[in-house]
Write a protein that holds these residues in place. Structure first.
Motif, PDB file in Angstrom:
ATOM      1  N   ILE A   1       0.837  -1.205   0.000  1.00 18.05           N
ATOM      2  CA  ILE A   1       0.000   0.000   0.000  1.00 18.05           C
ATOM      3  C   ILE A   1       0.876   1.261   0.000  1.00 18.05           C
ATOM      4  O   ILE A   1       0.568   2.244  -0.691  1.00 18.05           O
TER       5      ILE A   1
ATOM      6  N   ASP B   1      11.253   3.042   5.198  1.00 16.91           N
ATOM      7  CA  ASP B   1      10.943   1.638   5.556  1.00 16.91           C
ATOM      8  C   ASP B   1      12.140   1.088   6.327  1.00 16.91           C
ATOM      9  O   ASP B   1      13.151   1.778   6.484  1.00 16.91           O
TER      10      ASP B   1
ATOM     11  N   ASP C   1      13.325   2.992  11.578  1.00 18.94           N
ATOM     12  CA  ASP C   1      12.400   2.138  12.323  1.00 18.94           C
ATOM     13  C   ASP C   1      11.374   3.026  13.026  1.00 18.94           C
ATOM     14  O   ASP C   1      11.748   3.883  13.842  1.00 18.94           O
ATOM     15  N   VAL C   2      10.102   2.813  12.733  1.00 16.97           N
ATOM     16  CA  VAL C   2       9.067   3.685  13.323  1.00 16.97           C
ATOM     17  C   VAL C   2       8.916   3.484  14.831  1.00 16.97           C
ATOM     18  O   VAL C   2       8.263   4.287  15.498  1.00 16.97           O
TER      19      VAL C   2
ATOM     20  N   ASN D   1       1.824   4.853   7.773  1.00 12.15           N
ATOM     21  CA  ASN D   1       1.279   3.625   7.190  1.00 12.15           C
ATOM     22  C   ASN D   1       1.950   2.336   7.613  1.00 12.15           C
ATOM     23  O   ASN D   1       1.368   1.265   7.475  1.00 12.15           O
TER      24      ASN D   1
ATOM     25  N   TYR E   1      -3.765  -7.394  16.274  1.00 15.75           N
ATOM     26  CA  TYR E   1      -3.956  -6.513  15.111  1.00 15.75           C
ATOM     27  C   TYR E   1      -5.223  -5.656  15.300  1.00 15.75           C
ATOM     28  O   TYR E   1      -5.210  -4.436  15.078  1.00 15.75           O
TER      29      TYR E   1
ATOM     30  N   LYS F   1      -5.338  -1.612  15.580  1.00 16.99           N
ATOM     31  CA  LYS F   1      -5.988  -0.775  14.560  1.00 16.99           C
ATOM     32  C   LYS F   1      -7.148   0.047  15.140  1.00 16.99           C
ATOM     33  O   LYS F   1      -7.461   1.128  14.644  1.00 16.99           O
TER      34      LYS F   1
ATOM     35  N   SER G   1      -2.351  -8.741  -1.328  1.00 13.25           N
ATOM     36  CA  SER G   1      -1.042  -8.295  -0.819  1.00 13.25           C
ATOM     37  C   SER G   1      -0.359  -9.414  -0.051  1.00 13.25           C
ATOM     38  O   SER G   1      -0.995 -10.400   0.322  1.00 13.25           O
ATOM     39  N   ARG G   2       0.934  -9.187   0.210  1.00 13.37           N
ATOM     40  CA  ARG G   2       1.682 -10.128   1.056  1.00 13.37           C
ATOM     41  C   ARG G   2       1.011 -10.258   2.416  1.00 13.37           C
ATOM     42  O   ARG G   2       0.892 -11.339   2.973  1.00 13.37           O
TER      43      ARG G   2
HETATM   44  N1  LIG Z   1      -2.936  -5.499   3.094  1.00 16.27           N
HETATM   45  C1  LIG Z   1      -4.148  -5.355   3.599  1.00 16.27           C
HETATM   46  O1  LIG Z   1      -5.089  -6.089   3.258  1.00 16.27           O
HETATM   47  C2  LIG Z   1      -4.420  -4.277   4.614  1.00 16.27           C
HETATM   48  C3  LIG Z   1      -5.740  -4.065   5.024  1.00 16.27           C
HETATM   49  C4  LIG Z   1      -5.994  -3.085   5.976  1.00 16.27           C
HETATM   50  C5  LIG Z   1      -4.975  -2.310   6.493  1.00 16.27           C
HETATM   51  N2  LIG Z   1      -3.697  -2.551   6.074  1.00 16.27           N
HETATM   52  C6  LIG Z   1      -2.647  -1.723   6.684  1.00 16.27           C
HETATM   53  O2  LIG Z   1      -1.993  -0.986   5.672  1.00 16.27           O
HETATM   54  C7  LIG Z   1      -0.622  -0.794   6.021  1.00 16.27           C
HETATM   55  C8  LIG Z   1       0.264  -1.288   4.889  1.00 16.27           C
HETATM   56  O3  LIG Z   1      -0.013  -2.664   4.653  1.00 16.27           O
HETATM   57  P1  LIG Z   1       0.606  -3.480   3.417  1.00 16.27           P
HETATM   58  O4  LIG Z   1      -0.411  -4.431   2.939  1.00 16.27           O
HETATM   59  O5  LIG Z   1       1.219  -2.552   2.465  1.00 16.27           O
HETATM   60  O6  LIG Z   1       1.707  -4.321   4.218  1.00 16.27           O
HETATM   61  P2  LIG Z   1       3.234  -4.618   3.820  1.00 16.27           P
HETATM   62  O7  LIG Z   1       3.710  -5.637   4.793  1.00 16.27           O
HETATM   63  O8  LIG Z   1       3.337  -4.877   2.357  1.00 16.27           O
HETATM   64  O9  LIG Z   1       3.904  -3.207   4.117  1.00 16.27           O
HETATM   65  C9  LIG Z   1       4.149  -2.752   5.425  1.00 16.27           C
HETATM   66  C10 LIG Z   1       5.523  -2.120   5.431  1.00 16.27           C
HETATM   67  O10 LIG Z   1       5.786  -1.611   6.747  1.00 16.27           O
HETATM   68  C11 LIG Z   1       7.158  -1.817   6.986  1.00 16.27           C
HETATM   69  N3  LIG Z   1       7.438  -1.832   8.432  1.00 16.27           N
HETATM   70  C12 LIG Z   1       7.115  -2.782   9.322  1.00 16.27           C
HETATM   71  N4  LIG Z   1       7.630  -2.484  10.518  1.00 16.27           N
HETATM   72  C13 LIG Z   1       8.287  -1.315  10.380  1.00 16.27           C
HETATM   73  C14 LIG Z   1       9.043  -0.496  11.260  1.00 16.27           C
HETATM   74  N5  LIG Z   1       9.225  -0.838  12.545  1.00 16.27           N
HETATM   75  N6  LIG Z   1       9.590   0.644  10.783  1.00 16.27           N
HETATM   76  C15 LIG Z   1       9.428   1.006   9.477  1.00 16.27           C
HETATM   77  N7  LIG Z   1       8.721   0.268   8.593  1.00 16.27           N
HETATM   78  C16 LIG Z   1       8.160  -0.879   9.044  1.00 16.27           C
HETATM   79  C17 LIG Z   1       7.444  -3.190   6.374  1.00 16.27           C
HETATM   80  O11 LIG Z   1       8.839  -3.404   6.169  1.00 16.27           O
HETATM   81  C18 LIG Z   1       6.620  -3.136   5.118  1.00 16.27           C
HETATM   82  O12 LIG Z   1       7.368  -2.727   3.982  1.00 16.27           O
HETATM   83  C19 LIG Z   1      -0.404  -1.531   7.346  1.00 16.27           C
HETATM   84  O13 LIG Z   1      -0.502  -0.633   8.416  1.00 16.27           O
HETATM   85  C20 LIG Z   1      -1.547  -2.518   7.352  1.00 16.27           C
HETATM   86  O14 LIG Z   1      -1.876  -2.934   8.665  1.00 16.27           O
HETATM   87  C21 LIG Z   1      -3.386  -3.494   5.138  1.00 16.27           C
END
Ligand SMILES: NC(=O)c1ccc[n+]([C@@H]2O[C@H](COP(=O)([O-])OP(=O)(O)OC[C@H]3O[C@@H](n4cnc5c(N)ncnc54)[C@H](O)[C@@H]3O)[C@@H](O)[C@H]2O)c1
Length: 257
Positions: A19, A38, A63-64, A90, A156, A160, A191-192
């Protein structure tokens, strides 16, 4: 002609993920320059390919959950671009799937650390930058799991829900300073992360879990990262100038059913 995000600067966390990357691409297409953050070692190859103009893409490893690391990334963004107009807060992790009595405490803590402390730190560090400018748009990544429960996903879901609370609190605190704070609540996105959740919920039957989740969505399918990015772009732009403290479901109608 100016595009809607012409000369805007966007800081995006989790920018190497599905995302985050889709959103970085859409915001850049609409004229923004991107600071993409990231974890150390994250693969930014696809993002660099999507935004080849090196003057409009700053890649940041940080790192967030670590205030010093995060603060360094915010400072680098301001040093490079001079400001932050848009903050897509995000980064997030899914943790594992297990019923509450079996849920590992260390995993629960880790999910809260990234998804809640990480979002809080982002707000803490970026709001003062926006206050100086007198404006800004922040979009936090929550989820449909921030609005309703989901069996097996206690950490989770708790994290959220917390993001919705942080969003509303930040909106109330900083609206008078010209800063809008909203969140998005995506449903299942191809997505992953969803593949990992499906595996956690269904072990060897991930395909059946995927089909079962899709069947519960009124639109009968998962969404795409691009469909989430479009909503973030709207919230980032002046088109949403009076939208503050809101949450936007991007879930094909899942939570309306
Ligand atoms: N994929 C879905 O279906 C979905 C649905 C609802 C909400 N979300 C939310 O959307 C956001 C993005 O999800 P996504 O599907 O792209 O997931 P993703 O795993 O592809 O991307 C998340 C990214 O966050 C990074 N990350 C994790 N911990 C971190 C840290 N400590 N510091 C910096 N970066 C860090 C990861 O390395 C990763 O690249 C997340 O918050 C997720 O909970 C995703």
């Amino acid at each position: 002609m100016d595009t809607p995000l012409h000369e805007k600067i966007a800081l995006i966390t989790g920018a190497a993920g599905a995302i985050g990357m889709a959103t970085a691409t859409v915001l850049a297409e609409r004229g923004a320059s991107i600071a993409a953050m990231d974890v150390k070692g994250a693969d930014f190859t696809a993002l660099r390919k999507a935004i080849p103009d090196t003057k409009r893409l700053l890649v940041l490893e940080g790192d967030v959950t670590d205030e010093a690391s995060y603060s360094g990334c915010v400072a680098s963004t301001v040093k490079t671009f001079g400001k932050i107009d848009i903050f897509f807060n995000n980064a997030g992790i899914e943790g594992t799937a297990a019923p509450i009595p079996d849920f590992p405490l260390d995993v629960f803590r880790k999910v809260i650390e990234v998804n809640v402390i990480g979002v809080f730190l982002g707000l803490k560090l970026v709001i003062p930058v926006m206050v100086k400018a007198g404006c800004g748009s922040i979009i936090n990544s929550s989820s449909v799991a921030g609005l309703i429960g989901s069996a097996g996903m206690c950490a989770y879901v708790a994290s959220k829900h917390a993001v919705v609370g942080l969003t509303q609190t930040a909106a109330v605190e900083w609206g008078a300073h010209g800063i809008r704070v909203n969140c998005i609540n995506p449903g299942p996105i191809e997505s992953r992360m969803m593949a990992s959740i499906e595996k956690g919920l269904g072990a060897d039957a991930a395909a059946a879990v995927h089909a079962g989740i899709a069947a519960k969505v009124p639109m009968l399918r998962y969404g795409t990262a691009g469909e989430v990015a479009g909503v973030v772009a709207f919230l980032a732009s002046d088109d949403s100038g009076y939208v503050n403290g809101a949450f936007y479901t991007v879930d094909g109608g899942l939570t309306a059913a």
